[in-house]
Design an enzyme around this catalytic site. Structure first.
Site, PDB file in Angstrom:
ATOM      1  N   ASP A  10       0.859  -1.188   0.000  1.00 21.37           N
ATOM      2  CA  ASP A  10       0.000   0.000   0.000  1.00 21.37           C
ATOM      3  C   ASP A  10       0.895   1.237   0.000  1.00 21.37           C
ATOM      4  O   ASP A  10       2.064   1.178   0.389  1.00 21.37           O
ATOM      5  CB  ASP A  10      -0.914   0.036   1.231  1.00 21.37           C
ATOM      6  CG  ASP A  10      -1.850   1.244   1.190  1.00 21.37           C
ATOM      7  OD1 ASP A  10      -2.306   1.610   0.087  1.00 21.37           O
ATOM      8  OD2 ASP A  10      -2.112   1.847   2.244  1.00 21.37           O
ATOM      9  N   SER A  11       0.290   2.355  -0.400  1.00 20.38           N
ATOM     10  CA  SER A  11       1.039   3.606  -0.380  1.00 20.38           C
ATOM     11  C   SER A  11       1.280   4.077   1.057  1.00 20.38           C
ATOM     12  O   SER A  11       2.156   4.905   1.292  1.00 20.38           O
ATOM     13  CB  SER A  11       0.269   4.671  -1.149  1.00 20.38           C
ATOM     14  OG  SER A  11      -1.033   4.774  -0.612  1.00 20.38           O
ATOM     15  N   CYS A  73      -4.304  -1.206  -2.317  1.00 18.93           N
ATOM     16  CA  CYS A  73      -4.338   0.244  -2.531  1.00 18.93           C
ATOM     17  C   CYS A  73      -5.258   0.494  -3.718  1.00 18.93           C
ATOM     18  O   CYS A  73      -4.972   0.031  -4.836  1.00 18.93           O
ATOM     19  CB  CYS A  73      -2.929   0.755  -2.818  1.00 18.93           C
ATOM     20  SG  CYS A  73      -2.862   2.508  -3.246  1.00 18.93           S
ATOM     21  N   GLU A 151      -4.015   8.829   8.360  1.00 20.77           N
ATOM     22  CA  GLU A 151      -2.579   8.653   8.599  1.00 20.77           C
ATOM     23  C   GLU A 151      -2.160   9.339   9.911  1.00 20.77           C
ATOM     24  O   GLU A 151      -1.171   8.970  10.521  1.00 20.77           O
ATOM     25  CB  GLU A 151      -1.748   9.231   7.438  1.00 20.77           C
ATOM     26  CG  GLU A 151      -1.860   8.439   6.133  1.00 20.77           C
ATOM     27  CD  GLU A 151      -0.925   7.220   6.053  1.00 20.77           C
ATOM     28  OE1 GLU A 151       0.142   7.240   6.673  1.00 20.77           O
ATOM     29  OE2 GLU A 151      -1.300   6.252   5.366  1.00 20.77           O
ATOM     30  N   CYS A 185     -10.912   3.128  -1.163  1.00 16.02           N
ATOM     31  CA  CYS A 185      -9.530   3.411  -0.794  1.00 16.02           C
ATOM     32  C   CYS A 185      -9.311   2.628   0.489  1.00 16.02           C
ATOM     33  O   CYS A 185     -10.170   2.641   1.382  1.00 16.02           O
ATOM     34  CB  CYS A 185      -9.413   4.918  -0.556  1.00 16.02           C
ATOM     35  SG  CYS A 185      -7.958   5.398   0.365  1.00 16.02           S
ATOM     36  N   HIS A 187      -7.624   3.077   2.997  1.00 13.75           N
ATOM     37  CA  HIS A 187      -7.586   3.831   4.254  1.00 13.75           C
ATOM     38  C   HIS A 187      -9.004   3.997   4.828  1.00 13.75           C
ATOM     39  O   HIS A 187      -9.169   4.157   6.028  1.00 13.75           O
ATOM     40  CB  HIS A 187      -7.010   5.231   4.032  1.00 13.75           C
ATOM     41  CG  HIS A 187      -5.524   5.285   3.919  1.00 13.75           C
ATOM     42  ND1 HIS A 187      -4.840   4.679   2.899  1.00 13.75           N
ATOM     43  CD2 HIS A 187      -4.584   5.873   4.708  1.00 13.75           C
ATOM     44  CE1 HIS A 187      -3.533   4.908   3.058  1.00 13.75           C
ATOM     45  NE2 HIS A 187      -3.361   5.625   4.141  1.00 13.75           N
TER      46      HIS A 187
HETATM   47  N1  DGL Z   1      -3.856   3.664  -0.325  1.00 16.99           N
HETATM   48  C1  DGL Z   1      -4.520   4.644  -1.163  1.00 16.99           C
HETATM   49  C2  DGL Z   1      -5.759   4.018  -1.758  1.00 16.99           C
HETATM   50  O1  DGL Z   1      -6.200   2.965  -1.328  1.00 16.99           O
HETATM   51  C3  DGL Z   1      -4.866   5.881  -0.415  1.00 16.99           C
HETATM   52  C4  DGL Z   1      -3.694   6.683   0.031  1.00 16.99           C
HETATM   53  C5  DGL Z   1      -3.028   7.446  -1.064  1.00 16.99           C
HETATM   54  O2  DGL Z   1      -3.606   8.387  -1.640  1.00 16.99           O
HETATM   55  O3  DGL Z   1      -1.915   7.091  -1.356  1.00 16.99           O
HETATM   56  O4  DGL Z   1      -6.298   4.568  -2.682  1.00 16.99           O
END
Ligand code: DGL
Length: 269
Positions: A10-11, A73, A151, A185, A187
């Protein structure tokens, strides 16, 4: 049977929503998680930057000898699309399982999506929904403030700041008569209780982290690649920014100590 770990990418820390579900449904699996916390958010960046970052992170995961990569992600899954299939290990994103769950949950065929700006702009969820349920009406809304709020730990259901932001974003669905809302997303499932409360418990909320983990289980079963051990699997985490904050929030969220967290320098990827 394959005892190598599952790679989860994930980011940031949102992909832990998929890890939580993987621990529940596949407790014997080892997991290597990569969170690009030094470069999150991806969701406000252009597709070519997202591809470049994601490729570096997934190359790193492959070097850890993972048996598959779950791209937990929504943004990377949306931007890379079919390209994920070109990797040397099986690689899947969150879209397919998530949209399938939404399509089977909706009764009135009015589906909403909340996700990052890059995901909404890609049209990925909308296209797949139209493919699986051509009569569906679809409304997407980008919610860029949710990621920094999560976050930074602002995800409790009673958090006033996040409630105000959520009310504003979710007003985009007024008059649309949606009965199902995709948390597109990874998150956002951390905001599940808050969003459920703001929408007065009226919507089917589809958790992309959870659905992605179920999709990974199905892939491993199909290919006979589940781990054969009966012991509880181990977890290793790699991040590209400070370990402490990640370990603290991660523990709160996973309910387990994150004892093996390593910080990587972005230049080393
Ligand atoms: N992990 C990203 C997603 O699921 C969200 C966070 C980001 O923008 O990097 O889209």
């Amino acid at each position: 049977m394959d005892n190598r770990p599952i790679g989860v990418f994930d980011s940031g820390l949102g992909g832990l929503t998929a890890v939580r579900e993987l621990r529940r449904i596949l407790p014997g699996e080892d997991i290597v998680f990569f969170g690009d916390t030094g470069r999150v958010p991806y969701g406000s960046r252009s597709p070519h930057i997202i591809k470049e970052y994601a490729t570096q992170c997934m190359d790193f995961l492959e070097k850890q000898d993972v048996k598959m990569i779950l791209v937990a992600c929504g943004t990377v899954s949306s931007v890379l699309g079919e390209e994920m299939k070109k990797r040397t290990v099986p690689c899947m994103g969150v879209l397919e399982s998530t949209v399938k769950a939404a399509v089977s949950a909706t009764k009135n065929k009015n589906i909403g999506l909340i996700a990052t700006a890059a995901t909404v702009a890609s049209g990925s969820y909308e296209k797949l929904t139209a493919k699986l349920l051509p009569e569906a009406k679809f409304t997407g809304k980008a919610c860029p403030l949710f990621v920094p709020l999560v976050e930074n730990g602002y995800f409790a259901a009673g958090c006033e700041v996040t409630r105000l932001v959520a009310k504003d974003y979710l007003s985009a669905f007024e008059g649309k008569d949606i009965d199902t809302l995709i948390l597109g997303c990874t998150h956002y499932p951390l905001l599940y209780n808050l969003i459920d409360s703001v929408t007065e418990h009226k919507l089917n909320l589809i958790d992309s982290g959870k659905e992605a983990a179920l999709g990974a289980k199905a892939l491993l079963e199909e290919r006979d690649m589940l781990s054969g051990t009966r012991k509880i699997g181990g977890m290793k985490f790699f991040v590209t920014d400070k370990e402490e904050g990640f370990a603290k929030l991660g523990k709160e969220f996973l309910g387990e100590e994150l004892s093996d967290v390593t910080r990587l320098e972005i230049e080393e990827l």
